[in-house]
Design an enzyme around this catalytic site. Structure first.
Site, PDB file in Angstrom:
ATOM      1  N   ASP A 201      -3.027   5.946  -2.280  1.00  0.00           N
ATOM      2  CA  ASP A 201      -2.299   4.948  -1.493  1.00  0.00           C
ATOM      3  C   ASP A 201      -1.543   5.595  -0.327  1.00  0.00           C
ATOM      4  OD1 ASP A 201      -1.165   2.058  -1.636  1.00  0.00           O
ATOM      5  OD2 ASP A 201       0.662   3.284  -1.518  1.00  0.00           O
ATOM      6  N   TYR A 205       1.362   8.901   5.457  1.00  0.00           N
ATOM      7  CA  TYR A 205       2.821   8.948   5.655  1.00  0.00           C
ATOM      8  C   TYR A 205       3.545  10.012   4.837  1.00  0.00           C
ATOM      9  CZ  TYR A 205       1.096   4.306   6.860  1.00  0.00           C
ATOM     10  OH  TYR A 205       0.352   3.268   7.358  1.00  0.00           O
ATOM     11  N   GLU A 243      -6.749   5.767   1.451  1.00  0.00           N
ATOM     12  CA  GLU A 243      -6.280   4.551   2.103  1.00  0.00           C
ATOM     13  C   GLU A 243      -5.501   4.942   3.354  1.00  0.00           C
ATOM     14  OE1 GLU A 243      -3.504   0.708   2.282  1.00  0.00           O
ATOM     15  OE2 GLU A 243      -2.791   2.587   1.470  1.00  0.00           O
ATOM     16  N   ASP A 309      -4.292  -7.121  -0.250  1.00  0.00           N
ATOM     17  CA  ASP A 309      -3.267  -7.245   0.791  1.00  0.00           C
ATOM     18  C   ASP A 309      -3.645  -8.364   1.757  1.00  0.00           C
ATOM     19  OD1 ASP A 309      -1.575  -5.180  -0.093  1.00  0.00           O
ATOM     20  OD2 ASP A 309      -2.854  -3.664   0.849  1.00  0.00           O
TER      21      ASP A 309
HETATM   22  C1  NOJ Z   1      -0.902  -0.119   0.361  1.00  0.00           C
HETATM   23  C2  NOJ Z   1      -1.170  -1.117  -0.737  1.00  0.00           C
HETATM   24  O1  NOJ Z   1      -2.474  -1.620  -0.569  1.00  0.00           O
HETATM   25  C3  NOJ Z   1      -0.144  -2.203  -0.629  1.00  0.00           C
HETATM   26  O2  NOJ Z   1      -0.415  -3.247  -1.518  1.00  0.00           O
HETATM   27  C4  NOJ Z   1       1.223  -1.611  -0.851  1.00  0.00           C
HETATM   28  O3  NOJ Z   1       2.196  -2.610  -0.621  1.00  0.00           O
HETATM   29  C5  NOJ Z   1       1.497  -0.420   0.062  1.00  0.00           C
HETATM   30  N1  NOJ Z   1       0.393   0.482   0.156  1.00  0.00           N
HETATM   31  C6  NOJ Z   1       2.681   0.375  -0.426  1.00  0.00           C
HETATM   32  O4  NOJ Z   1       2.357   1.091  -1.574  1.00  0.00           O
END
Ligand code: NOJ
Length: 532
Positions: A201, A205, A243, A309
């Site tokens: 994830d 950053y 990601e 998301d």
């Molecule tokens: C990306 C995830 O897909 C999302 O759902 C999440 O809110 C953020 N990263 C923070 O972890």
């Protein structure tokens, strides 16, 4: 399950465990529920399941706010249930990857509790603290709808802490070698349990530097390469999926020389598929694919149409974003941050032709496709629910109360209206050989039968018609010629001589001899195999 490059030809499936299947009637989906549904996933043809976070969490960000990296939250079951899921999946040749959230923890994590308790705490340096909120001002805010700043003042110790997401998700300090080590230990723990890899994830950053936008910094790559070499050394065949919501040229470094991530999501192609369908033009798709750099042989893109998301519009221009909102988010509440919080079927007006066409594109582009749970039956969303919860509602298994998801009271409202479980559910679609589910299942089967789709080559064919995306996918001795008519009208293409051959229609299993012109019905697609 020996092939270490398995992910290059795999079909992935993303599951919110809480929303998938409740095995014990407490209203929350759980790991045993997923295990019960493995036969279904095998029928669909899935090779690898990505399970969203199952760690103990206060759920301010649906589990992406982790309070303990070494446990399963009890609503999902126990570690043994995960082991059982992994074993049962492996028996069916299905792999399981899970989220590894490196960048931040929950503010309820004991490290942060200790860190904020005292400036001299040994855990103070696990997080990023500052006397001022004027540092790293070039870093953008991601959750623009809720967060005014990336800094939040901690009253007790009088300093600000850094967070790229919700204020309840403090960023870990990856400049601290102890943090780096801790996260390798976390990875080891789950790999030892048998997990096949991680969807990592928010990796851009990890590190902050003054004067930069605090994304994709060299030190971030150094750490990620360490993580990769740790996997290669001890757990060959397990994967890391990146990601990074970025343009392909910016994601490219995350593949390194084949020594960083095995896979990376291709974010920018996704909104361009929706643009193409609305405009009836393929040029935006072609442009981003041409702009997509070559990646090392042992790497693969991961492509998707939707996920948990909002449909992110970060990777389009401001004008395109505005246009996408006008086209796909007619109600203000459909917008969220830089995106649209709707599911696949409602976005495409529940129009079977458009839904199939979008999948035809997904399954024939370079990259391994990932299906978001429920989109294989075209289930709907619930806009009454807060934030992204409207696209994380209980899976629609059948038309019995609670969609066959739970015998208790579901943790969430279900989808209402025409895309609710009374109309859209797994049971009825499985029983109907002409259902949308069976079309998706067929696409998966065809894709998996031919190595051409897992290869990296893609060549656009110029046919004089901007409404029809025509391209070649070629690998070893297979050559596929793909047509996708993006327009609401029948469209005719001119075929160059070299394609005027007798081909095999991969769905109909009969031959089709191509001549100079070919006409395609509105929103139709054709997958043809060229003679060898
Ligand atoms: C990306 C995830 O897909 C999302 O759902 C999440 O809110 C953020 N990263 C923070 O972890």
């Amino acid at each position: 399950m020996k092939n270490d490059l398995w992910y290059k030809d795999a079909v992935f499936y993303q599951i919110s465990v809480r929303a998938y299947k409740d095995s014990n009637g407490d209203g929350h989906g759980d790991l045993r529920g997923v295990t019960q549904k493995l036969d279904y996933l095998q029928t669909l043809g899935v090779d690898c399941i990505w399970i969203m976070p199952i760690y103990p969490s206060p759920l301010n960000d649906d589990g992406y706010d982790i309070a303990d990296y070494y446990a399963v939250d009890k609503t999902y079951g126990a570690l043994d249930d995960l082991k059982e899921l992994i074993q049962s999946a492996h028996e069916r040749d299905i792999r399981i990857v899970m989220d590894l959230v490196l960048n931040h923890t929950s503010d309820e994590h004991p490290w942060f509790q200790a860190s904020r308790s005292d400036r001299n705490s040994p855990y103070r340096d696990y997080y990023v603290w500052s006397d001022t909120d004027k540092k790293y001002t070039d870093a953008r805010i991601i959750f623009v709808d809720t967060e005014p700043s990336n800094w939040t003042l901690d009253e007790k110790t009088g300093q600000y802490y850094w967070h790229r997401f919700y204020a309840s998700q403090p960023d870990l300090n990856f400049d601290n070698p102890k943090v780096q080590e801790e996260m390798l230990n976390v990875a080891r723990f789950w790999l030892d349990l048998g997990i096949d890899g991680f969807r990592a994830d928010a990796v851009p950053y990890l590190i902050e530097r003054e004067g930069s936008n605090c994304e994709n910094l060299p030190e971030t790559h150094i750490y990620l390469k360490k993580l990769r070499s740790f996997l290669d050394e001890h757990y060959p065949g397990r994967i890391l999926l990146c990601e990074a919501n970025q343009y392909p040229e910016d994601v490219r470094p995350y593949f390194g020389d084949g020594d960083e991530f095995h896979m990376g999501f291709h974010f920018p192609i996704m909104p361009r598929i929706y643009m193409a369908l609305k405009k009836g033009r393929y040029e935006d798709m072609a442009e981003i694919m041409r702009r997509t750099p070559t990646i090392p042989e042992n790497c693969q893109w991961c492509t998707f149409l939707r996920n948990h998301d909002e449909l992110t519009l970060e990777m389009v221009t401001p004008e395109e974003r505005q246009w996408m909102w006008e086209q796909y988010a007619p109600e203000p509440r459909m917008k969220l941050n830089m995106g649209i919080r709707r599911r696949f079927a409602p976005l495409l007006d529940n129009d079977r032709r458009k839904m199939e066409l979008a999948n035809s594109i997904l399954f024939t582009l370079p990259g391994s496709p990932i299906i978001y749970y429920g989109d294989e039956i075209g289930m709907g969303d619930n806009l009454d629910l807060f934030d992204r919860n409207g696209v994380r509602t209980p899976m629609q298994w059948d038309n019995t109360p609670n969609a066959g998801f739970s015998t208790g009271t579901p943790f969430s409202e279900l989808v209402k209206g025409e895309l609710g479980y009374q109309q859209i559910n797994v049971a009825s679609q499985i029983n109907d050989p002409n259902s949308y589910f069976h079309t998706i299942k067929r696409m998966i089967a065809v894709r998996k039968k031919h190595t051409a789709f897992g290869g990296s080559s893609m060549e656009w064919v110029e046919t004089g018609n901007p409404a029809v995306a025509v391209y070649i996918r070629q690998h070893s001795d297979e050559t596929m010629l793909i047509f996708n008519n993006l327009s609401a009208s029948a469209e005719t293409v001119n075929l160059p001589d070299k394609y005027q051959k007798t081909t095999v229609d991969l769905f109909a299993d009969h031959t089709q001899t191509l001549s100079e012109k070919l006409t395609l019905q509105p929103y139709s697609y054709l997958w043809l195999q060229m003679p060898k």
